[in-house]
Design an enzyme around this catalytic site. Structure first.
Site, PDB file in Angstrom:
ATOM      1  CE  LYS A 107     -14.664  27.858   3.931  1.00 59.26           C
ATOM      2  NZ  LYS A 107     -14.457  27.863   5.215  1.00 59.26           N
ATOM      3  NE  ARG A 108      -3.721  24.459   2.721  1.00 56.28           N
ATOM      4  CZ  ARG A 108      -2.790  23.613   3.239  1.00 56.28           C
ATOM      5  NH1 ARG A 108      -2.365  23.561   4.683  1.00 56.28           N
ATOM      6  NH2 ARG A 108      -2.309  22.526   3.022  1.00 56.28           N
ATOM      7  CG  HIS A 161     -10.230  19.405  15.433  1.00 56.50           C
ATOM      8  ND1 HIS A 161     -10.614  20.977  15.173  1.00 56.50           N
ATOM      9  CD2 HIS A 161      -9.647  19.237  16.437  1.00 56.50           C
ATOM     10  CE1 HIS A 161     -10.346  21.347  16.390  1.00 56.50           C
ATOM     11  NE2 HIS A 161      -9.693  20.594  17.065  1.00 56.50           N
ATOM     12  CB  THR A 178     -12.306  29.544  13.132  1.00 53.99           C
ATOM     13  OG1 THR A 178     -11.337  29.114  12.342  1.00 53.99           O
ATOM     14  CG2 THR A 178     -12.747  28.526  14.012  1.00 53.99           C
ATOM     15  CE  LYS A 185     -11.217  23.255   3.903  1.00 53.28           C
ATOM     16  NZ  LYS A 185     -12.006  23.763   5.491  1.00 53.28           N
ATOM     17  CE  LYS A 220      -9.968  33.357  12.396  1.00 54.70           C
ATOM     18  NZ  LYS A 220      -9.099  32.326  11.702  1.00 54.70           N
TER      19      LYS A 220
END
Length: 843
Positions: free
Chosen positions: A568-569, A378, A678, A574, A682
């Site tokens: 997002k975390r 991952h 993901t 990110k 969505k």
């Protein structure tokens, strides 16, 4: 502003969920009242909303139980190959509505509650989220369970029943504060304890080598108590099982010393054993090398493998005698999928069971192990890779350390035979990292001990091969790609019934189990009525979310503004900081906008997310976001044209409200760092456009929907590599780009923190001197891309056309497609859309 339709009212006019089972309304009412009667000792008049929720949950559960039992009987009779998905995280969210959707009960339950004078949405809101995961990894596991059941696979999810899930987040004076998530405090109506399947798990001790084999002795035993949760497939009467283990101290735990003080202490010490399943580690993409974490990983693996082997041996339903002793058949009947390296201990544990307990020779056992296990990677972020100290392993799992050393010895012999004299390659490929503290590289263990290794998006799988190139070169047949997906049941039908209905009116309802059918929407891309319907659903979702934000966050939102959402975390890769710089830049342009009278054209609403408790930089980023919000949201010049909101305590249930309301989805990680994502899928499925880098699954989303229908910006993977070679110097961008310089100077100079001017100095220092993720390098292109977003948003019709292309391109991103590929290409089983007979079907 007209009040948006509630989901309850919408369901009254919806066809997509079907009117199946409306004749059951009187039965449902009767069962509901029966459950309410047994729930309450007192008079019904004193029932609380929670009592009503439990009565409804138990009524719905009744419809699951018969199917659950029937499904397990069916598997015993057919004896198919079983799939075991082992994950340290399952981020399930709420269960009630999802179960009603999958069983086709929603309309009937809605009507029954309506006739009883109860509000369905209020009851649904009483359910606690099962937040047994941090983010993408755990939510993916939940979507996969839904798809495995919907595709008729004999599949089991195995994990830990954490007493406390992902923490509750509070924002106090702009800072994140964590509270324990006591999700079980009112009980959980969806689980069933199965003490008859309790299993012992061993820790510590030492090994003894005898002529007839090795014994692991003097161990400390912890019992693993399973709790089963039913996982219904979509309208196919199949109900699979998620089995989560809870740690229990055995009765004799340390009770040898019977003077009173010793006895009391011994009883108190039971907690130490039971701590194993107490709390979920709240780290996402970060390895925490704590003994308790390794205990959790071995605990779930050991209990699960005992269960797998028990089930393998007793194949036929009701069989008393042991039906199977030939373990060579194990890979034909069992597939074990390791969700990241967290369950990597399954490999040495399976070897221990086969060699020490079942007395197979090493070569046979190893062949069985490799053919049974498969590994999903991952992340390639170095800080996320699990590398356990050998010293800790030796203390906690002495026998497993011997097994890992033996696996490594034989593995290195094979490498040396293939590449004679290449000592450096041996060092790179070893499972044991020498130098300083010796560590076991769990990713290497997973690659060597599995027959298939997959990444979770095409670009990630390619990067993975390059990262572990020596392994890929030696065994290229092992490496595969399985692009992630999401379940359309929860992430469209359930969370966005309005959109599901508009789609069903045009192309029928079969898209729910075959998302590729969304392609048929392309022929409506110029259809005025369809464009209008899609835009109307989005506007209703935005109004509903605006009401929710006003109720819960006390912020008034203009529902005509563009909802620009990043969920997002918080993590440096990110790049929430890039988003912050855009907000500041946009805010700084307010005077120019005011002079040109343009500022009312487009406005933004930005929502962001959680930080792991120990992640200092992430907490500082949250503080910066809240500080920006304090300035921007209170500026009278800006008014309601720009709002910055930090969504507190984000979880699955909040995502189900926010995602359908989003106009713009922020997917802005540095190219080459996001494995897949993901959330991006969505948003796409729910009619948001994506602004993003060519990273993770964004690349495939652009392929499916057309790159011209996304807002792609920034460096590609090759550009990032080239910049690394050249050397990234943040000052160059800072000196060249006046708006960037202004924003950074404001952060550094206390513009957003006047009472503490130095508050954000370390963020600025990091961005200027230690930024691995190159925020400034993509800043200019990102701002230009946001200008394109604004320009298009002024043209609602053209915007909505792009939305339609995006929804039509979502077929690939169903977890049904992902799971069908795992089934055929890794597990060797065939998915099916066939229904099995319902329990009340006599045939």
């Amino acid at each position: 502003m007209s009040k948006p339709l509630s989901d309850h009212d919408r369901r009254k006019q919806i066809s997509v969920r079907g009117l199946a089972g409306v004749e059951n309304v009187s039965d449902l009412k009767q069962n509901f009242n029966r459950h309410l009667h047994f729930t309450l000792v007192k008079d019904r008049n004193v029932a609380t909303k929670r009592d009503y929720y439990f009565a409804l949950a138990n009524t719905v559960r009744d419809h699951l139980i018969g199917r659950w039992i029937r499904t397990q009987q069916y598997y015993y009779e057919k004896d198919p190959k079983r799939v075991y998905y082992i994950s340290l995280e399952f981020y399930m969210g709420r269960t009630l509505q999802n179960t009603m959707v999958n069983l086709g009960l929603e309309n009937a339950c809605d009507e029954a509650m309506y006739q009883l004078g109860l509000e369905m949405e209020e009851l649904e809101d009483m359910e606690e989220d099962a937040g047994l995961g941090n983010g993408g990894l755990g939510r993916l596991a939940a979507c996969f369970l839904d798809s495995m059941a919907s595709l008729g696979l004999a599949a089991y999810g195995y994990g830990i029943r954490y007493e406390f899930g992902i923490f509750n987040q509070k924002i106090v004076n702009g800072w994140q504060v964590e509270e324990a998530d006591d999700w079980l405090r009112y009980g959980n109506p969806w689980e069933k304890a199965r003490p008859e399947y309790m299993r012992p798990v061993h820790f510590y001790g030492r090994t003894e080598h005898h002529p007839d084999g090795v014994k692991w002795v003097d161990t400390q035993v912890v019992l693993a108590l399973p709790y089963d949760t039913p996982i219904p497939g979509y309208r196919n009467n199949i109900v699979n099982t998620m089995r989560l283990w809870s740690a229990k101290a055995p009765c004799e735990f340390n009770l040898k010393d019977f003077n009173v003080g010793g006895y009391i202490q011994a009883v108190l010490d039971r907690n130490l054993a039971e701590n194993i399943s107490r709390v979920l580690y709240p780290n996402d993409n970060f390895f925490e090398g704590k003994e308790l974490r390794l205990k959790q990983e071995y605990f779930v693996v050991s209990a699960t493998l005992q269960d797998i082997i028990r089930r393998f041996k007793v194949s036929k339903f009701g069989s008393r005698e042991i039906a199977r002793t030939d373990f060579s058949k194990l890979p034909d009947k069992v597939a074990i999928q390791l969700n990241d390296t967290h369950p990597a201990m399954a490999i040495p544990e399976l070897m221990r069971v086969l060699v020490d307990e079942e007395k197979l020779n090493w070569e046979t056992a190893w062949d069985i192990c490799v053919r049974t296990c498969a590994y999903t990677n991952h992340t390639v972020l170095p800080e996320a890779l699990e590398r356990w100290p050998v010293e800790l392993f030796a203390h906690l799992l002495p026998r497993h350390l011997e097994i890992v050393y033996e696996i490594n010895r034989r593995h290195l012999e094979r490498v040396a035979a293939k590449y004679p004299g290449d000592v450096d390659r041996l060092r790179r490929m070893s499972l044991i990292e020498e130098g300083g503290q010796k560590r076991i590289n769990m990713a290497h263990l997973c690659i060597v001990g599995s027959h298939a290794v997959n990444g979770v998006a095409q670009i990630h799988s390619d990067i993975l091969k390059a990262t572990v190139y020596d392994f890929y070169e030696m065994e290229p047949h092992k490496f595969q790609n399985k692009t992630n997906g999401i379940t359309p049941r929860r992430w469209l039908v359930m969370c966005n019934p309005g959109l599901a209905e508009v789609i069903a009116e045009r192309i029928g309802e079969d898209f729910i189990r075959d998302l590729d059918q969304l392609r048929n929407l392309i022929k409506f891309v110029n259809d005025e009525a369809f464009i209008r319907d899609i835009a109307k659903v989005k506007q209703e979702n935005k109004m509903k979310f605006a009401v929710h934000l006003e109720e819960h966050y006390k912020v008034k939102i203009n529902p005509n503004s563009m909802f620009d959402i990043q969920v997002k975390r918080i993590h440096e890769y990110k790049r929430q900081l890039l988003n912050c710089l855009h907000i500041i830049t946009y805010y700084n342009r307010k005077d120019a906008f005011k002079m040109l009278r343009l500022f009312n054209v487009v406005s933004l609403t930005v929502a962001l997310l959680q930080a792991a408790p120990g992640y200092h930089t992430a907490k500082m980023i949250i503080r910066l976001i809240t500080a920006i919000g304090e300035v921007v949201n209170n500026d009278p010049v800006v008014g309601d044209r720009l709002k910055v909101i930090f969504l507190e305590n984000y979880r699955v249930t909040l995502a189900e409200k926010g995602i359908p309301a989003a106009d713009l989805s922020e997917q802005i990680s540095t190219a080459g760092t996001e494995a897949s994502g993901t959330g991006n899928m969505k948003f796409m499925l729910n009619g948001a456009l994506t602004i993003g880098t060519m990273d993770g699954a964004n690349v495939e989303m652009a392929e499916e929907a057309g790159e011209e229908n996304l807002f792609i910006f920034g460096m590609r993977v090759d550009d990032v590599e080239a910049l690394d070679k050249r050397g990234y110097h943040a000052e160059e961008y800072y000196n060249r780009l006046p708006e960037l310089k202004q924003a950074i100077d404001q952060i550094a100079g206390g513009f957003f923190s006047p009472k503490q001017p130095d508050l954000f100095k370390e963020i600025v220092n990091m961005l200027m001197h230690h930024d691995r993720f190159k925020v400034f390098a993509d800043y200019e292109d990102y701002i230009k891309c946001q200008e394109k977003v604004n320009a298009l948003y002024k043209n609602p019709k053209e915007w909505t056309k792009k939305v339609i292309y995006n929804i039509a391109g979502c077929g690939k991103f169903s977890s049904d497609r992902t799971i069908a590929q795992y089934a055929r290409e890794i597990w060797g089983v065939e998915p099916t859309l066939e229904k099995i007979p319902a329990p009340d079907d006599k045939h």
